[in-house]
Design a protein around this motif. Structure first.
Motif, PDB file in Angstrom:
ATOM      1  N   LYS A  61      44.123  32.364  36.650  1.00  0.00           N
ATOM      2  CA  LYS A  61      42.919  32.722  36.635  1.00  0.00           C
ATOM      3  C   LYS A  61      42.676  33.892  35.760  1.00  0.00           C
ATOM      4  CE  LYS A  61      42.255  35.091  41.076  1.00  0.00           C
ATOM      5  NZ  LYS A  61      41.805  35.058  42.171  1.00  0.00           N
ATOM      6  N   TRP A  62      43.533  34.913  36.218  1.00  0.00           N
ATOM      7  CA  TRP A  62      43.488  35.897  35.236  1.00  0.00           C
ATOM      8  C   TRP A  62      43.675  35.860  33.865  1.00  0.00           C
ATOM      9  CZ3 TRP A  62      46.742  38.183  39.614  1.00  0.00           C
ATOM     10  CH2 TRP A  62      45.917  38.448  40.980  1.00  0.00           C
ATOM     11  N   ILE A  63      44.782  35.189  33.599  1.00  0.00           N
ATOM     12  CA  ILE A  63      44.981  34.799  31.978  1.00  0.00           C
ATOM     13  C   ILE A  63      43.909  34.153  31.209  1.00  0.00           C
ATOM     14  CG2 ILE A  63      46.396  33.268  30.534  1.00  0.00           C
ATOM     15  CD1 ILE A  63      48.951  34.060  32.246  1.00  0.00           C
ATOM     16  N   GLU A  82      39.257  34.433  27.514  1.00  0.00           N
ATOM     17  CA  GLU A  82      37.798  34.337  27.302  1.00  0.00           C
ATOM     18  C   GLU A  82      37.104  35.568  26.609  1.00  0.00           C
ATOM     19  OE1 GLU A  82      36.073  33.365  31.109  1.00  0.00           O
ATOM     20  OE2 GLU A  82      36.928  31.612  31.085  1.00  0.00           O
ATOM     21  N   ARG A  83      37.682  36.613  27.321  1.00  0.00           N
ATOM     22  CA  ARG A  83      37.196  38.067  26.824  1.00  0.00           C
ATOM     23  C   ARG A  83      38.023  38.597  25.677  1.00  0.00           C
ATOM     24  NH1 ARG A  83      36.555  41.372  32.494  1.00  0.00           N
ATOM     25  NH2 ARG A  83      35.544  39.829  33.640  1.00  0.00           N
ATOM     26  N   GLY A  97      41.082  45.700  34.797  1.00  0.00           N
ATOM     27  CA  GLY A  97      39.929  45.460  35.192  1.00  0.00           C
ATOM     28  C   GLY A  97      39.523  43.958  35.350  1.00  0.00           C
ATOM     29  N   ILE A  98      40.321  43.056  34.742  1.00  0.00           N
ATOM     30  CA  ILE A  98      39.864  41.718  34.987  1.00  0.00           C
ATOM     31  C   ILE A  98      40.684  41.330  36.484  1.00  0.00           C
ATOM     32  CG2 ILE A  98      41.004  39.271  34.369  1.00  0.00           C
ATOM     33  CD1 ILE A  98      41.030  40.042  31.443  1.00  0.00           C
ATOM     34  N   VAL A  99      41.883  41.922  36.991  1.00  0.00           N
ATOM     35  CA  VAL A  99      42.315  41.629  38.050  1.00  0.00           C
ATOM     36  C   VAL A  99      41.625  42.162  39.177  1.00  0.00           C
ATOM     37  CG1 VAL A  99      44.536  42.035  39.626  1.00  0.00           C
ATOM     38  CG2 VAL A  99      44.692  41.429  37.170  1.00  0.00           C
TER      39      VAL A  99
END
Length: 301
Positions: free
Chosen positions: A119-121, A126-127, A289-291
């Motif tokens: 999910k983090w990948i 996306e970002r 930040g994503i995690v």
């Protein structure tokens, strides 16, 4: 006054009509509004006595060329931020856009066996669509070396890990399970306890993901298997049990084994780790930040 301008009756002079002249508005005509206005060249229009006209307020406006016109006190107009306002000529320097583009990458992420970074990948892609992410599988034996040896920029590791020279944040805990043969009597229970394993041969692979003390357990009469997969293969042959995090039991699941949760067993913690000197690296910070669940527009916190 420009050449060719003749004084009108009463001693007043008419402004020249040439484009860009001292009194030039649009198409060379003087402007008609009351305030002090700038012509295309950024110069004020001429009043009756040849002097610049005064605006309704004492502050002048900026001309199209970016040069401020003079007010009654001769002071240039201040922009919104207290600086002279910039016109089309760009006399005042433009402020840089917030946020610089990230480095081209790639961002190198290590992941311990059983970790689930999917999910983090996905969020990364996306970002950061122009910055590739390289995923490197790690083992418990080499997870620290991959970080300190700079083989990866950050890694999902399994605790414990020597924290010297590293930043480590805990992410989640995994439930421990007992893997046994599919026909074992242990499968009769939905959940096992440490007491249920008394007398069982408890196999621990080299660099075991969990350290569990089982009182009254039988000691294996063979060398520890090299990997969790090898240990589960041994169990499938009907020899002993192995205790691993649930993710590894699922990863190496096979038809001839079953697993049951171990009540009150030690949890296995997955963490994110990166080198001390990696703090401040824009790609590492972006992944942190994503995690941590920060949105794309949220500030660091």
């Amino acid at each position: 006054m420009a050449g060719g301008a003749k004084p009108r009756r009463g001693g007043r002079r008419a402004p020249t009509r040439g484009a860009g002249g001292a009194g030039g508005g649009a198409a060379g005509r003087p402007t008609r509004h009351d305030g002090a206005s700038a012509g295309r060249g950024g110069q004020p229009t001429a009043g009756r006595g040849g002097q610049p006209t005064a605006g309704r307020s004492s502050q002048p406006t900026a001309g199209r060329s970016g040069q401020p016109t003079a007010g009654r006190g001769g002071t240039p107009t201040a922009g919104r931020g207290g600086k002279p306002a910039a016109g089309r000529g760009g006399a005042a320097a433009a402020e840089p856009r917030a946020g610089a583009a990230p480095p081209p990458g790639p961002f190198r992420l290590g992941a311990i066996e059983g970790a689930t970074p999917g999910k983090w990948i996905d969020t990364w892609h996306e970002r950061m669509p122009r910055t590739p992410l390289d995923l490197t599988p790690l083992t418990i034996a080499d997870q620290r070396e991959a970080l300190v040896g700079r083989a990866v920029d950050a890694a999902l590791v399994r605790l414990p890990i020597d924290p010297a020279g590293l930043h480590v944040i805990r992410l989640y805990d995994e439930v421990p399970v007992v893997v046994c043969a599919a026909d074992s009597h242990l499968t009769a229970a939905a959940e096992l306890t440490v007491a249920d394993l008394a007398g069982e041969v408890v196999i621990a692979p080299r660099h075991a993901p969990l350290a569990v003390e089982i009182p009254d357990a039988a000691t294996p009469r063979f060398a520890p298997p090299d990997t969790v997969a090898d240990a589960i293969a041994t169990v499938a042959a009907g020899v002993g049990v192995v205790i691993v995090p649930m993710s590894l039991a699922r990863l190496h699941h096979r038809k001839d084994v079953e697993y049951r949760p171990l009540a009150e067993g030690p949890a296995s913690t997955v963490a994110l780790a990166w080198r001390d000197e990696g703090a401040g690296d824009p790609l590492v910070e972006a992944f942190i930040g994503i995690v941590r669940g920060r949105t794309a527009n949220s500030s660091r916190g």
